[in-house]
Design an enzyme around this catalytic site. Sequence first.
Site, short mmCIF file in Angstrom:
data_model
loop_
_atom_site.label_atom_id
_atom_site.label_comp_id
_atom_site.label_asym_id
_atom_site.label_seq_id
_atom_site.Cartn_x
_atom_site.Cartn_y
_atom_site.Cartn_z
N GLU A 113 0.83 -1.22 0.00
CA GLU A 113 0.00 0.00 0.00
C GLU A 113 0.85 1.25 0.00
O GLU A 113 0.49 2.27 0.59
CB GLU A 113 -0.93 0.04 1.23
CG GLU A 113 -2.14 -0.80 1.14
CD GLU A 113 -2.78 -0.78 -0.20
OE1 GLU A 113 -2.84 0.31 -0.80
OE2 GLU A 113 -3.19 -1.84 -0.69
C1 LIG Z 1 2.29 -9.69 -0.17
C2 LIG Z 1 2.12 -8.52 -1.08
C3 LIG Z 1 0.83 -8.14 -1.45
C4 LIG Z 1 0.66 -7.07 -2.33
N1 LIG Z 1 -0.60 -6.75 -2.76
C5 LIG Z 1 -0.75 -5.87 -3.79
C6 LIG Z 1 -2.00 -5.69 -4.43
O1 LIG Z 1 -3.02 -6.26 -4.03
N2 LIG Z 1 -2.06 -4.86 -5.50
C7 LIG Z 1 -0.97 -4.21 -5.98
O2 LIG Z 1 -1.09 -3.49 -6.96
N3 LIG Z 1 0.23 -4.33 -5.37
C8 LIG Z 1 0.37 -5.15 -4.30
N4 LIG Z 1 1.59 -5.32 -3.69
C9 LIG Z 1 2.72 -4.52 -4.16
C10 LIG Z 1 3.16 -3.48 -3.14
O3 LIG Z 1 2.22 -2.47 -3.01
C11 LIG Z 1 4.54 -2.98 -3.58
O4 LIG Z 1 5.44 -4.03 -3.31
C12 LIG Z 1 4.98 -1.72 -2.85
O5 LIG Z 1 4.17 -0.63 -3.22
C13 LIG Z 1 6.44 -1.35 -3.13
O6 LIG Z 1 6.77 -1.48 -4.48
P1 LIG Z 1 8.04 -2.35 -4.91
O7 LIG Z 1 7.93 -3.65 -4.24
O8 LIG Z 1 8.16 -2.36 -6.38
O9 LIG Z 1 9.27 -1.57 -4.29
P2 LIG Z 1 10.08 -0.38 -4.99
O10 LIG Z 1 9.12 0.61 -5.54
O11 LIG Z 1 11.08 -0.95 -5.90
O12 LIG Z 1 10.81 0.29 -3.75
C14 LIG Z 1 11.99 -0.27 -3.15
C15 LIG Z 1 12.44 0.62 -2.00
O13 LIG Z 1 12.77 1.92 -2.48
C16 LIG Z 1 12.09 2.91 -1.75
N5 LIG Z 1 11.77 4.04 -2.61
C17 LIG Z 1 11.25 4.02 -3.86
N6 LIG Z 1 11.10 5.26 -4.32
C18 LIG Z 1 11.52 6.11 -3.36
C19 LIG Z 1 11.61 7.53 -3.22
N7 LIG Z 1 11.19 8.36 -4.19
N8 LIG Z 1 12.08 8.03 -2.09
C20 LIG Z 1 12.47 7.22 -1.08
N9 LIG Z 1 12.41 5.88 -1.15
C21 LIG Z 1 11.95 5.34 -2.26
C22 LIG Z 1 10.82 2.21 -1.25
O14 LIG Z 1 10.27 2.85 -0.10
C23 LIG Z 1 11.36 0.81 -0.94
O15 LIG Z 1 11.92 0.80 0.34
C24 LIG Z 1 1.78 -6.34 -2.78
C25 LIG Z 1 3.07 -6.71 -2.37
C26 LIG Z 1 3.24 -7.79 -1.54
C27 LIG Z 1 4.65 -8.18 -1.16
#
Ligand SMILES: Cc1cc2nc3c(=O)[nH]c(=O)nc-3n(C[C@H](O)[C@H](O)[C@H](O)COP(=O)(O)OP(=O)(O)OC[C@H]3O[C@@H](n4cnc5c(N)ncnc54)[C@H](O)[C@@H]3O)c2cc1C
Length: 611
Positions: free
Chosen positions: A444
């Site tokens: 989220e």
């Molecule tokens: C079990 C599970 C259920 C999920 N359910 C859903 C769902 O129902 N629907 C859906 O659409 N998604 C879902 N997700 C996805 C989830 O919302 C994303 O994993 C999350 O938003 C983070 O995206 P990412 O994993 O690509 O991390 P990334 O975007 O790659 O981020 C990696 C790190 O970099 C940091 N970061 C990135 N940009 C910045 C910035 N500008 N400034 C500072 N820090 C930054 C982040 O905070 C994080 O710590 C789910 C994920 C999991 C693991």
Amino acid sequence: MPVYKAPLRDVKFLMHELLDAPAQLAKMPFYAENDTADGDLMNQVLEEAARFVEGELLPLNAVGDQEGCVRHDDGSVTTPTGFKAAYNKYRAAGWTALDADPAFGGQGMPHLVSNVLVEMMNSTNVAWSMYPGLSHGAYSALHAVGSEELKAIYLPKIVSGEWTGTMCLTEPHAGTDLGIIRTKATANADGSYAISGTKIFISAGEHDLTPNIVHLVLARLEGSPEGTKGISLFLVPKFLVNEDGSIGERNGVVCGSLEHKMGIHGNATALLNFDGATGYLVGEINKGMNHMFIMMNAARLGTGLQGLGIGETAYQNALAYAKDRTQMRHEPRVNPAENADPIIVHPDVRRMLLTGKAYTEAGRAMAMWLALSIDTEHHHPDEAARKEAADLVALLTPIAKAFMTDNGFNIAVQSQQVFGGHGYIREWGMEQYVRDARIGQIYEGTNGIQSLDLLGRKVLMDGGKKLQKLAATLQTFIEENEGDDDLASMLDQLGKAANQLGSLTMVVGQKAMSGPEGADEVNAVAVDYLRFFGHVVYGYLWARMAKIAHAKIAAGQDRDGFYLAKVQTAQFYFAKLFPETKALAATIKAGNESLAVDDRMFGLERALVGA
Ligand SMILES: Cc1cc2nc3c(=O)[nH]c(=O)nc-3n(C[C@H](O)[C@H](O)[C@H](O)COP(=O)(O)OP(=O)(O)OC[C@H]3O[C@@H](n4cnc5c(N)ncnc54)[C@H](O)[C@@H]3O)c2cc1C
């Protein structure tokens, strides 16, 4: 097996004594006309909810964790034993419709009530609760911006729980940065769209609980602008729907795999392949991100409630264990005839227990205040009251998501610690709480991103107006209670921290405007800022709860010690947890300087940021 009793006494205290909710809701014609603002009715509904979660969901929590979900070769998914039967009972009892619009078969109960139901569901089985939880998000977006036709077809089915919903944003290369998603939408001749692309990590994305699933999908319409301004929202059903509302042909969306993950095993986290699937536009073209935010805001509070719910149940289990487990001797002895005393007598164990209690009860107060504000935002007859509530909701939502999930995870860990080595062993259930709580901090929008939303968007971009309104509310409370000896020390700490929040905001705001590095200054301190802010909100709520409790004690109305416990937990909060604000103030002031290090430290050949 872990124990859990719904904290109804506390809920009723907050609903009736802190928030005066029935009187507030009675001012809103929607609730008055639907007869759903009645205090006794709300109490009864929550008592029934408690029976459901304790009896049906709690026994399935470990089963779901151990069995997980299974994907079959045809892409179908089986949920753990008992999940479907519990879902059918949940539906049959009308819980899916609790706070939904009566125009679509809902019961029109206040959001305040469903918020408590969701907390209890999360306490007993967070993985199971995500199936109806995601549906609720889909309901909110469709209800707010869907066409009348789409609403007529889909909302009654979602409200009745006959079909569930999902939220499909994330793609392999696009998580936080949704502006770069690649899923495509192409217009069909009949007004529908063909949706193609891959979405990952989709919670409740495929399952056997219902015959149809309604996916809300972000995609880019051909020819739309780059970035977030070119994204639209589409409704893509797993099965198309015939004109008479019955289920028709299978649509082109298939679960390609399920993730194997750290926790919430009972919830299917699916990779979904959309291959020319038929979709229908929800809201306006290229406004998909705005529309999705309706869903995401509901989901963010829902995620915060996961942290709260797990924190509550982890605390309850640690408390039960600490009363029972005997280790070492305490002076004076509690069990002089035995060779050891119960561990609850040791101050360090009390510290862990009180940390859980203090964060959980303040979190519940904040969540219920926020939920009542959502009711006010949507239904108050006075426009100014609606606007004020909307501002508070906007400000508190990222705090509710991040502060409650951070605290929830920490409480799960501390409660596990109370069990010593037994907390690490599966049969006690504590390690499941730790694993299940962890995801709340990540999805989220990570808690880092919530913090940027709070400091960047909700505070600085708004010129501090929403913050000032909240600060004025705090100030009024402090002034009204000046001279109250019982509250003096709390109010002194609260007043100083509230002022400091203002001055820290100014410091960061000035740095933010100081040049090209300004954005990094905000980025560097946002997480600490949110935590500081969270303490100010909890401090305010603890002071208010302590005031009510002192009055009850003075009036001789504390037969069971409930109000004394409130006072003493408030005192603990201000003595042991609130002082974290001092360290946070220092780290916020330290800004970005110590982070802009020489990048060779990270093995980079070229300086990306630091010099
Ligand atoms: C079990 C599970 C259920 C999920 N359910 C859903 C769902 O129902 N629907 C859906 O659409 N998604 C879902 N997700 C996805 C989830 O919302 C994303 O994993 C999350 O938003 C983070 O995206 P990412 O994993 O690509 O991390 P990334 O975007 O790659 O981020 C990696 C790190 O970099 C940091 N970061 C990135 N940009 C910045 C910035 N500008 N400034 C500072 N820090 C930054 C982040 O905070 C994080 O710590 C789910 C994920 C999991 C693991």
